[in-house]
Design an enzyme around this catalytic site. Structure first.
Site, PDB file in Angstrom:
ATOM      1  N   LYS A 185       0.871  -1.183   0.000  1.00 26.96           N
ATOM      2  CA  LYS A 185       0.000   0.000   0.000  1.00 26.96           C
ATOM      3  C   LYS A 185       0.903   1.227   0.000  1.00 26.96           C
ATOM      4  O   LYS A 185       1.449   1.610   1.024  1.00 26.96           O
ATOM      5  CB  LYS A 185      -0.885  -0.029   1.258  1.00 26.96           C
ATOM      6  CG  LYS A 185      -2.232   0.667   1.118  1.00 26.96           C
ATOM      7  CD  LYS A 185      -2.183   2.134   0.772  1.00 26.96           C
ATOM      8  CE  LYS A 185      -2.007   3.003   1.998  1.00 26.96           C
ATOM      9  NZ  LYS A 185      -1.858   4.446   1.603  1.00 26.96           N
ATOM     10  N   GLY A 232       6.540   4.785   8.670  1.00 23.61           N
ATOM     11  CA  GLY A 232       5.789   6.032   8.712  1.00 23.61           C
ATOM     12  C   GLY A 232       5.868   6.645  10.088  1.00 23.61           C
ATOM     13  O   GLY A 232       6.810   6.386  10.844  1.00 23.61           O
ATOM     14  N   SER A 233       4.866   7.441  10.411  1.00 27.20           N
ATOM     15  CA  SER A 233       4.890   8.186  11.678  1.00 27.20           C
ATOM     16  C   SER A 233       4.597   7.272  12.867  1.00 27.20           C
ATOM     17  O   SER A 233       3.970   6.222  12.719  1.00 27.20           O
ATOM     18  CB  SER A 233       3.853   9.304  11.621  1.00 27.20           C
ATOM     19  OG  SER A 233       2.557   8.750  11.517  1.00 27.20           O
ATOM     20  N   GLY A 250       1.875   4.300  13.354  1.00 27.65           N
ATOM     21  CA  GLY A 250       2.436   3.015  13.788  1.00 27.65           C
ATOM     22  C   GLY A 250       1.649   2.420  14.942  1.00 27.65           C
ATOM     23  O   GLY A 250       1.381   1.213  14.983  1.00 27.65           O
ATOM     24  N   GLU A 274       9.027   0.765  11.240  1.00 32.83           N
ATOM     25  CA  GLU A 274      10.133   1.712  11.131  1.00 32.83           C
ATOM     26  C   GLU A 274       9.485   3.074  11.234  1.00 32.83           C
ATOM     27  O   GLU A 274       8.837   3.537  10.303  1.00 32.83           O
ATOM     28  CB  GLU A 274      10.862   1.515   9.799  1.00 32.83           C
ATOM     29  CG  GLU A 274      12.326   1.935   9.864  1.00 32.83           C
ATOM     30  CD  GLU A 274      12.539   3.385   9.507  1.00 32.83           C
ATOM     31  OE1 GLU A 274      12.191   4.251  10.344  1.00 32.83           O
ATOM     32  OE2 GLU A 274      13.038   3.650   8.415  1.00 32.83           O
ATOM     33  N   CYS A 309      13.331  10.053   8.184  1.00 36.91           N
ATOM     34  CA  CYS A 309      13.002   9.669   9.566  1.00 36.91           C
ATOM     35  C   CYS A 309      14.212   9.751  10.489  1.00 36.91           C
ATOM     36  O   CYS A 309      14.068   9.987  11.682  1.00 36.91           O
ATOM     37  CB  CYS A 309      12.356   8.301   9.608  1.00 36.91           C
ATOM     38  SG  CYS A 309      13.006   7.168   8.415  1.00 36.91           S
ATOM     39  N   GLU A 320       8.850  15.087  16.264  1.00 38.74           N
ATOM     40  CA  GLU A 320       9.340  14.963  14.895  1.00 38.74           C
ATOM     41  C   GLU A 320       8.567  15.928  13.996  1.00 38.74           C
ATOM     42  O   GLU A 320       7.347  15.872  13.933  1.00 38.74           O
ATOM     43  CB  GLU A 320       9.143  13.534  14.389  1.00 38.74           C
ATOM     44  CG  GLU A 320       9.636  13.384  12.972  1.00 38.74           C
ATOM     45  CD  GLU A 320       9.589  11.947  12.480  1.00 38.74           C
ATOM     46  OE1 GLU A 320       8.539  11.301  12.611  1.00 38.74           O
ATOM     47  OE2 GLU A 320      10.618  11.473  11.958  1.00 38.74           O
TER      48      GLU A 320
HETATM   49  P1  ADP Z   1       1.732  11.068   6.979  1.00 35.58           P
HETATM   50  O1  ADP Z   1       0.903  11.576   8.115  1.00 35.58           O
HETATM   51  O2  ADP Z   1       2.870  11.949   6.681  1.00 35.58           O
HETATM   52  O3  ADP Z   1       0.965  10.706   5.760  1.00 35.58           O
HETATM   53  P2  ADP Z   1       1.699   8.386   7.936  1.00 35.58           P
HETATM   54  O4  ADP Z   1       2.637   7.695   8.825  1.00 35.58           O
HETATM   55  O5  ADP Z   1       0.321   8.637   8.463  1.00 35.58           O
HETATM   56  O6  ADP Z   1       2.403   9.739   7.512  1.00 35.58           O
HETATM   57  O7  ADP Z   1       1.567   7.624   6.549  1.00 35.58           O
HETATM   58  C1  ADP Z   1       2.403   6.608   6.134  1.00 35.58           C
HETATM   59  C2  ADP Z   1       1.574   5.559   5.436  1.00 35.58           C
HETATM   60  O8  ADP Z   1       0.606   5.057   6.361  1.00 35.58           O
HETATM   61  C3  ADP Z   1       0.788   6.030   4.221  1.00 35.58           C
HETATM   62  O9  ADP Z   1       0.815   5.004   3.236  1.00 35.58           O
HETATM   63  C4  ADP Z   1      -0.616   6.192   4.770  1.00 35.58           C
HETATM   64  O10 ADP Z   1      -1.618   6.034   3.783  1.00 35.58           O
HETATM   65  C5  ADP Z   1      -0.682   5.062   5.762  1.00 35.58           C
HETATM   66  N1  ADP Z   1      -1.681   5.217   6.830  1.00 35.58           N
HETATM   67  C6  ADP Z   1      -2.110   6.362   7.413  1.00 35.58           C
HETATM   68  N2  ADP Z   1      -3.013   6.099   8.367  1.00 35.58           N
HETATM   69  C7  ADP Z   1      -3.191   4.745   8.389  1.00 35.58           C
HETATM   70  C8  ADP Z   1      -3.989   3.843   9.164  1.00 35.58           C
HETATM   71  N3  ADP Z   1      -4.818   4.274  10.104  1.00 35.58           N
HETATM   72  N4  ADP Z   1      -3.891   2.523   8.907  1.00 35.58           N
HETATM   73  C9  ADP Z   1      -3.059   2.062   7.965  1.00 35.58           C
HETATM   74  N5  ADP Z   1      -2.287   2.861   7.208  1.00 35.58           N
HETATM   75  C10 ADP Z   1      -2.335   4.188   7.413  1.00 35.58           C
END
Ligand code: ADP
Length: 490
Positions: A183, A236-237, A241, A258, A292, A393
């Site tokens: 995804k 991601g964030s 996470g 990560e 990151c 961050e």
């Molecule tokens: P940002 O806020 O900068 O988009 P995220 O960590 O939220 O950073 O996004 C990283 C990834 O996680 C993206 O592919 C996003 O679509 C996905 N994502 C965001 N929210 C969710 C969630 N609740 N469940 C699964 N994936 C998510």
């Protein structure tokens, strides 16, 4: 840049079972160039039903068809072919990442070259998977361990290095014989989709690599919670996470994370200060701070702190900002209006709390910058450890210079964060380097360098920066189960 060959196939479908298909409900999302605002392409907005289809395709490819019969040698050859194709189309990939998420072409070209090398590393690793002969004390018993692929993997990736993250997730999947549902991030989905095309061309069997583009709360959440997924990797964030780990808990799938960081970069007066200043700028501002492991807390020994901050600001101000398609440009825009607003908010709050900007400090809006999301490299002065911009961050080009007096103090302050991804350390004293490296709580410690990375060296976080390791043998292990085989020999 609407000339890019990949943009003409829009709207881009999902990749499920080796076929490009629209989302079940026909919905799409759009991609825009963050340097210019220009519309680039549309792509499918996958949802729950599409994730179901992709997981089913990945399960079927894992259990039946040609993939389970691929030998280590076959998987190696496949990864080598894919590496060759990515190398063939390197310029297309570099351009696509540049126009889709803003990272300068100089940076994305370098990344693609490293990613080709990364694929070749995994190709080699496909031949190196082995268990052990165990030594049970029972008489007449033989035991050994056998490594088996964990199964259907899900991966949710961010936008700050779209091709990078895709290859980092796909490589070990192909090396170990797993299958994948990827995804991509909604802000940067194009390079992952092009990688999907190349995977088919390389001969990756249908269903082994599936891509469901879409939103985090829709496709992402469905993938995290899906009972048919054996292992989930997320980059991601930390906030997302946590949501993903909670969603995954219902099915007890294996999870690797990560996440973010607020990494310290520590400079002692006995270091090569010129090199340290130059690298402090790269550590904090590469990819406009959207990294990151960015070294955003710059601890500098008090006696040299003021001069050092000036040197850093002068290097930072010399960086060329602009549309990353220009090969002279060092820093591109932030990825989105949302990210620009986030960075601007942190800056405003830091000012309100009493910090100043030695350089940068406000969005660029004139002429060439008017339609993009440009924020210049910013060095904060008068910052303290308790300010929100120093604790959280930001994922943008804001660096705080924080003077310190001695080793004990700086270790305590460097570790006083929920995060633990990377830590930089600059000193000419080898004893101090070892002492400090041992005490810093981080997944990677870089001494007299920063953000060093190599396919053979594991990378990952401690504490809220995540769990599990990518790169190296440790990464392969994340994709393998250990089966113990007992044979009674009496
Ligand atoms: P940002 O806020 O900068 O988009 P995220 O960590 O939220 O950073 O996004 C990283 C990834 O996680 C993206 O592919 C996003 O679509 C996905 N994502 C965001 N929210 C969710 C969630 N609740 N469940 C699964 N994936 C998510």
């Amino acid at each position: 840049m609407s000339m890019h060959p990949f943009l003409t196939g829009s709207p881009h479908g999902l990749l499920i079972g080796g076929k490009r298909v629209p989302a079940r409900d026909g919905q799409t999302l759009s991609s825009h160039n963050p340097a210019t605002g220009e519309h680039l392409a549309d792509f499918a907005r996958g949802g729950v039903a599409d994730i179901d289809d992709a997981v089913a395709a990945a399960r079927s490819a894992f259990e039946t068809g040609p993939w389970p019969a691929f030998t280590p040698s076959d998987r190696q050859a496949l990864l080598m072919r894919l590496a060759d194709l990515v190398e063939r189309d390197a310029e297309q990939f570099a351009l696509l990442d540049t126009i889709d998420m803003g990272s300068p072409i100089r940076h994305t070209r370098g990344s693609v070259a490293m990613l080709v090398d990364l694929l070749r590393y995994y190709a080699g690793m496909a031949r190196g998977i082995e268990g052990v002969t165990a030594n049970p004390s029972a008489a007449d018993m033989f035991a050994c361990t056998v490594k088996e692929p964990v199964g259907v993997c899900g991966a949710i990736i961010p936008w700050n290095g779209p091709l990078w993250a895709s290859i980092l997730k796909l490589g070990p999947v192909l090396a170990t014989g797993c299958t994948l549902v990827l995804k991509p991030a909604e802000d940067a989905s194009l390079a992952p989709l092009l990688l999907g095309q190349l995977a088919l061309e390389a001969g990756v069997p249908p269903g082994v690599f599936n891509i469901v583009t879409g939103l985090g709360a829709e496709a992402g959440a469905a993938l995290a919670a899906h009972p048919g997924v054996d292992k989930l990797a997320f980059t991601g964030s930390d906030a997302t996470g946590r949501a993903i780990m909670a969603a995954a808990a219902g099915t007890l799938k294996r999870v690797s994370l990560e996440l973010g960081g607020k990494s310290p970069n520590i400079v002692f007066a006995d270091a090569d200060l010129d090199k340290a200043a130059q690298m402090a700028v790269v550590a904090a501002f590469a990819n406009s701070g959207q990294v990151c492991s960015a070294g955003t807390r710059l601890f500098v020994e008090r006696g040299v702190a003021e001069d050092f901050a000036r040197a850093v600001a002068s290097h930072a101000s010399a960086l060329k900002l602009g549309n990353g398609i220009d090969p002279e440009v060092d820093l591109g825009p932030l990825v989105s209006a949302r990210q620009l607003a986030r960075v601007s908010d942190y800056m405003a709050e830091a000012r309100a709390e009493g910090a100043g900007a030695v350089c940068g400090g406000a969005r660029l809006e004139d002429d060439a910058f008017a339609n993009g999301f440009f924020f210049p490299p910013t060095v904060l002065s008068g910052a303290t450890d308790t300010m929100r911009a120093v604790r959280e961050e930001i994922f943008g080009p804001i660096l705080a210079v924080l003077p310190f007096d001695d080793e004990d103090e700086v270790v305590t302050r460097a570790n006083a964060t929920p995060f633990g991804l990377g830590a930089g350390l600059w000193t000419g004293n080898v004893g101090r380097a070892h002492r400090m490296a041992k005490r810093l709580r981080a997944g990677s410690v870089w001494v007299n360098c920063y953000n060093a990375i190599d396919p053979a060296v594991p990378s990952g976080g401690v504490k809220a920066s995540g769990q599990g390791r990518e790169y190296g043998k440790a990464h392969l292990e994340e994709h393998l189960e250990t089966k113990s085989l007992w044979i009674a020999t009496d």
